[in-house]
Design an enzyme around this catalytic site. Structure first.
Site, PDB file in Angstrom:
ATOM      1  N   HIS A  94       0.844  -1.205   0.000  1.00  0.00           N
ATOM      2  CA  HIS A  94       0.000   0.000   0.000  1.00  0.00           C
ATOM      3  C   HIS A  94       0.869   1.241   0.000  1.00  0.00           C
ATOM      4  O   HIS A  94       2.049   1.209   0.378  1.00  0.00           O
ATOM      5  CB  HIS A  94      -0.940   0.004   1.213  1.00  0.00           C
ATOM      6  N   CYS A  95       0.281   2.361  -0.445  1.00  0.00           N
ATOM      7  CA  CYS A  95       0.945   3.665  -0.362  1.00  0.00           C
ATOM      8  C   CYS A  95       0.110   4.537   0.565  1.00  0.00           C
ATOM      9  O   CYS A  95      -0.549   4.031   1.466  1.00  0.00           O
ATOM     10  CB  CYS A  95       1.106   4.282  -1.747  1.00  0.00           C
ATOM     11  N   ALA A  96       0.097   5.836   0.353  1.00  0.00           N
ATOM     12  CA  ALA A  96      -0.585   6.741   1.285  1.00  0.00           C
ATOM     13  C   ALA A  96      -2.092   6.582   1.276  1.00  0.00           C
ATOM     14  O   ALA A  96      -2.752   6.746   2.301  1.00  0.00           O
ATOM     15  CB  ALA A  96      -0.217   8.188   0.963  1.00  0.00           C
ATOM     16  N   ARG A 114      -3.725   4.065  -1.252  1.00  0.00           N
ATOM     17  CA  ARG A 114      -4.165   2.989  -2.131  1.00  0.00           C
ATOM     18  C   ARG A 114      -3.564   1.639  -1.771  1.00  0.00           C
ATOM     19  O   ARG A 114      -2.420   1.551  -1.323  1.00  0.00           O
ATOM     20  CB  ARG A 114      -3.775   3.306  -3.579  1.00  0.00           C
TER      21      ARG A 114
END
Length: 477
Positions: free
Chosen positions: A26-28, A30
């Site tokens: 995951h990112c910030a 998504r």
């Protein structure tokens, strides 16, 4: 009790089960999946999950927008699914197996420039501020700038160049470092390689372009010109990849007990020599051709057409990931021309997407659930982050996305037609005006107004006329 128990189980089922997941991170905002068979994912059902704000596929990754709770959702998901956590680098590596050669090249470019963007944004804002206080005649009936009447502002102007020079003149150092970091090779060697491209003992690239005679390294049987590649992008990229690949090859053949000595020496020295004999001159020539073609296209009699096409297609480029190529072109334009006429159109495209979402907020003003997605999406879009707006709202309904594309094209034509130039890549969206050269700020503001008004009105018109309306919804306008 877990916060997202039901939603996690739904997603696991709709995505094709545990056995369909190659990797996930995951990112910030998504979740990033690499799926063994993307066709098994039921996108319609996934987007129907309450916490999901949208989905899209980019660079071989199936990405699901969750929002600020993504880390909590991710932790619960991997626990329920019984799969191990993966890093973003592992996911990107797995995703590349699904990409063709061009897509892989673009993916590499994106990963090189992503770590450099914060510095480039700061540098652009600093250059813009220096121009405001040093070049705009604000005082004494429009005859003098702040620096001409105030020693304080003169000092500020002089001091800020220290940072601006570090960001742009020495950009090759950041590029070669970023490549070594991305390739998993020795980062300090990447930094040293970059320094050898911009060392003070080399004649400045701008002086060479101005006709100055470069000194030489004299080896008796041959001479090599001592030319620096300050602010040059392509020479640094070529040299960085040569060093990284050479180091990887050397690691494979050199025994471990002497690798600490042999690998750095036989990796760095040949690369630096090759950079100044071949890679630098060739990269500079390629960069000059690219910047000349783009600038000529934007300033020719058909510049308005080029601008309209770019403005209309930039948002779709973001979906495919092709927009990463514009970073290299912008930076090359800056090094050759002292500014870029490409970046202003990108900032305008961001604004246009946000304005389409603003229209959707107006149309659905009685839908509280919709506003929970659309209001944060519009705000982030106006600040330069377009994914929540594009994938959470505009692509979901289709017609606001088209309205935003038309508004972006209109604003781009105004920007290019009035000769707007930016100092550098900067903050996208509304703050993008801070990166515009002072003499063009007024005309850029007019283009910004078009990027706000045109998509807003078109989105409402398309909704009323049922043009491309994909999802029926009560419009409470």
């Amino acid at each position: 009790m877990a916060k997202f128990s039901n939603e996690v189980l739904e997603l696991l089922a709709f995505i094709g089960g545990k056995e369909n997941i190659a990797t996930v991170s995951h990112c910030a905002t998504r979740l990033r999946f690499v799926l063994k068979d993307p066709k098994k994912a039921d996108i319609e059902k996934i987007e129907g999950i309450k916490v999901v704000k949208g989905t899209f596929t980019q660079a071989g990754q199936f990405q699901i927008i969750i929002g600020n709770d993504v880390s909590t959702f991710y932790n619960e998901f991997i626990q329920k699914a019984g799969i191990g956590a993966a890093s973003k680098d592992e996911v990107k590596k797995a995703a590349r197996q699904n990409l063709n050669l061009l897509q892989r090249l673009i993916s590499h470019l994106g990963e090189i420039f992503a770590p450099l963007i914060p510095a480039i944004v700061v540098g652009g804002l600093i250059l813009g501020f220096r121009n405001v206080i040093g070049d705009i005649k604000l005082l004494e009936e429009g005859t003098k700038s702040l620096t001409e009447v105030s020693q304080f502002w003169s000092g500020v102007h002089h001091f800020l160049w220290l940072i601006g020079e570090a960001v742009f003149f020495f950009l090759p150092v950041g590029i070669t470092w970023s490549i070594s970091k991305k390739m998993g090779t020795t980062q300090i060697l990447g930094i040293i390689l970059g320094i050898t491209l911009v060392s003070p003992q080399l004649l400045n690239a701008y002086a060479v372009a101005g006709g100055a005679e470069a000194p030489v390294w004299n080896f008796g049987f041959t001479q090599i010109k001592m030319i620096g590649y300050q602010a040059q992008v392509i020479p640094a990229i070529l040299a960085g990849f040569v060093l990284a690949n050479l180091e990887i090859k050397l690691r494979d053949i050199v025994p471990d007990y002497i690798s600490m000595i042999v690998v750095p020496f036989f990796g760095l020295v040949p690369t630096v020599l090759l950079a100044h004999v071949v890679l630098g001159p060739v990269g500079w020539a390629i960069g000059s051709v690219i910047s000349d073609v783009v600038y000529t296209g934007l300033t020719s009699s058909l510049g308005w057409l080029f601008a309209a096409i770019f403005g209309f297609t930039y948002a779709p480029l973001v979906i495919t990931g092709l927009h990463h190529m514009t970073n290299a072109i912008d930076l090359q334009l800056m090094s050759e021309l002292g500014g870029t006429n490409l970046w202003p159109m990108i900032a305008l495209s961001n604004i246009a997407q946000g304005s389409a979402v603003l229209a959707m907020i107006y149309l659905n003003k009685n839908d509280e659930e919709e506003k929970q997605v659309s209001i944060p999406a519009a705000i982030s879009c106006y600040l330069g982050v377009t994914e929540p707006a594009m994938f959470g709202i505009n692509l979901k309904y289709v017609y606001p996305f088209l309205a935003a594309m038309i508004g972006s094209a209109t604003a781009a034509v105004l920007s290019v037609g009035t000769g707007v130039m930016a100092n550098s890549i900067g903050v996208g969206g509304l703050p993008g005006i801070l990166s515009i050269q002072p003499q063009h700020m007024l005309t850029f503001a007019i283009a910004m107004l078009a990027a706000i008004v045109v998509p807003f009105l078109l989105t409402i018109a398309f909704a009323k006329k049922k043009i491309l309306v994909k999802k029926e919804k009560e419009m409470a306008a």
